[in-house]
Design an enzyme around this catalytic site. Structure first.
Site, PDB file in Angstrom:
ATOM      1  N   HIS A  98      45.358  48.769  84.725  1.00 41.17           N
ATOM      2  CA  HIS A  98      46.276  47.629  84.842  1.00 41.17           C
ATOM      3  C   HIS A  98      45.845  46.599  85.872  1.00 41.17           C
ATOM      4  O   HIS A  98      46.453  45.528  85.960  1.00 41.17           O
ATOM      5  CB  HIS A  98      47.703  48.123  85.120  1.00 41.17           C
ATOM      6  N   ASP A 121      56.360  49.077  81.570  1.00 42.20           N
ATOM      7  CA  ASP A 121      55.563  49.973  82.399  1.00 42.20           C
ATOM      8  C   ASP A 121      56.460  50.994  83.094  1.00 42.20           C
ATOM      9  O   ASP A 121      57.601  50.678  83.454  1.00 42.20           O
ATOM     10  CB  ASP A 121      54.830  49.125  83.454  1.00 42.20           C
ATOM     11  N   HIS A 123      55.682  51.953  85.985  1.00 40.60           N
ATOM     12  CA  HIS A 123      55.486  51.583  87.388  1.00 40.60           C
ATOM     13  C   HIS A 123      55.740  50.091  87.590  1.00 40.60           C
ATOM     14  O   HIS A 123      55.657  49.299  86.652  1.00 40.60           O
ATOM     15  CB  HIS A 123      54.058  51.919  87.815  1.00 40.60           C
ATOM     16  N   HIS A 138      45.206  49.027  90.673  1.00 42.80           N
ATOM     17  CA  HIS A 138      46.017  48.934  89.447  1.00 42.80           C
ATOM     18  C   HIS A 138      47.510  49.045  89.745  1.00 42.80           C
ATOM     19  O   HIS A 138      48.332  48.712  88.899  1.00 42.80           O
ATOM     20  CB  HIS A 138      45.569  49.953  88.386  1.00 42.80           C
ATOM     21  N   ASP A 225      51.770  48.560  79.514  1.00 40.07           N
ATOM     22  CA  ASP A 225      51.047  49.743  79.965  1.00 40.07           C
ATOM     23  C   ASP A 225      51.514  50.907  79.096  1.00 40.07           C
ATOM     24  O   ASP A 225      52.713  51.166  78.998  1.00 40.07           O
ATOM     25  CB  ASP A 225      51.378  49.999  81.445  1.00 40.07           C
ATOM     26  N   GLU A 270      45.627  50.769  79.975  1.00 43.38           N
ATOM     27  CA  GLU A 270      45.692  52.166  80.449  1.00 43.38           C
ATOM     28  C   GLU A 270      45.552  53.206  79.342  1.00 43.38           C
ATOM     29  O   GLU A 270      45.970  54.355  79.516  1.00 43.38           O
ATOM     30  CB  GLU A 270      46.973  52.422  81.271  1.00 43.38           C
TER      31      GLU A 270
END
Length: 298
Positions: A98, A121, A123, A138, A225, A270
């Site tokens: 990412h 995502d 995250h 990332h 992602d 990813e």
């Protein structure tokens, strides 16, 4: 005329687990060009940006891994994305980890005054060198695009923030570091965690996201992602987090974005075939990309 340009960015410099550099190849192998053939008048696969096999380096001051190399390679990506949009083609970037979003957003942002971003995502990727537990870039790409982080990264594609905090929507978050949580609150970033996904449902979340961004942006970038999906549906990712968005919910999200006709650039990142099961994650990525571009069953 609907034109699509595919850019492979096989970069694994933003984290430690090898294999994500093969993500673009895995997505092509899963049939991305064939899948999109009927949805565009012209598809131009521009191949992969050359990354090479560099040795891992750690910046002595900040502890960031591969800082200069990531800055160099994301600048190349930014220029490529810039050229694609200038040619009136839709840029689709295939990662790679990412950290490539630093380059994608730097290139896209040159063409919009108020670029919106949907960050799909597990995250937040909102760490800075001061808050990062790992030094992995990332996990910093969204913060960098806001102008927060090491100057070598924030100056990629120009010395200005590429996006505004009020133009971001994060969907699917379920793993946030302490510094990221503070930044989200300080900047008022709109986040739909898995709690909201479960409680509200994906239909409501996408309706709210579309309404929120349509009134304030002149273009919207989707940064997806694959670890946003549950590991059962997308096992081939470097940082899986259980309890994620389902494959079907993700299809619905992409279908609603297609109906809203608001996405102006996209990246899917990813995918790590080394960690995958029979290319399941890349195949999921290709199916979601099809839905994003308006593929229908009937």
């Amino acid at each position: 005329m609907k034109k699509l340009s595919i850019i492979g960015m096989p970069m694994d410099l933003g984290q430690l687990r090898r294999g994500v550099d093969m993500g673009p190849s895995a997505i092509r192998y899963a049939g991305i060009n064939e899948r999109l053939h009927e949805l565009f008048d012209e598809i131009d696969d521009l191949g992969d940006i050359e990354i090479g096999r560099p040795e891992v380096s750690v910046d002595s001051e900040t502890g960031l891994r591969n800082l200069e190399l990531i800055a160099e390679k994301t600048k190349i990506l930014a220029d490529k994305v810039d050229d694609v949009i200038a040619s009136q083609s839709f840029p689709l970037v295939l990662g790679g980890d990412h950290s490539i979003a630093i380059g994608t957003l730097a290139g896209v942002a040159k063409h919009y005054h108020n670029l919106g971003v949907i960050w799909y995502d597990a995250h937040g990727d909102l760490n800075t060198p001061e808050t990062s537990p790992s030094g992995n870039v990332h996990g910093m790409s969204l913060a960098v695009s806001l102008g927060l982080g090491h100057p070598a990264l924030t100056t990629v594609g120009g010395d200005l923030p590429k996006i505004k905090s009020e133009n971001i929507v994060i969907i699917g978050a379920r793993s946030l570091d302490e510094g990221e949580r503070k930044l989200i609150k300080d900047l008022g970033i709109k986040v739909y965690t898995m709690h909201e996904v479960d409680r509200l449902g994906m239909t409501t979340i996408m309706e709210e996201t579309i309404n929120y961004l349509k009134g304030r942006t002149d273009g919207v970038h989707l940064s997806l992602d694959l670890d946003g999906l549950d590991p059962n549906d997308a096992p081939g990712v470097g940082t899986p987090v259980i309890g994620g968005i389902s494959y079907r919910e993700s299809h619905l999200a992409m279908e609603m974005l297609a109906e809203a006709n608001m996405i102006t650039s996209a990246e899917f990142v990813e995918v790590n075939p080394i960690l995958d099961e029979k290319n399941k994650t890349a195949t999921a990525a290709v199916a979601l990309i099809g839905s994003l571009f308006g593929e229908k069953l009937l």
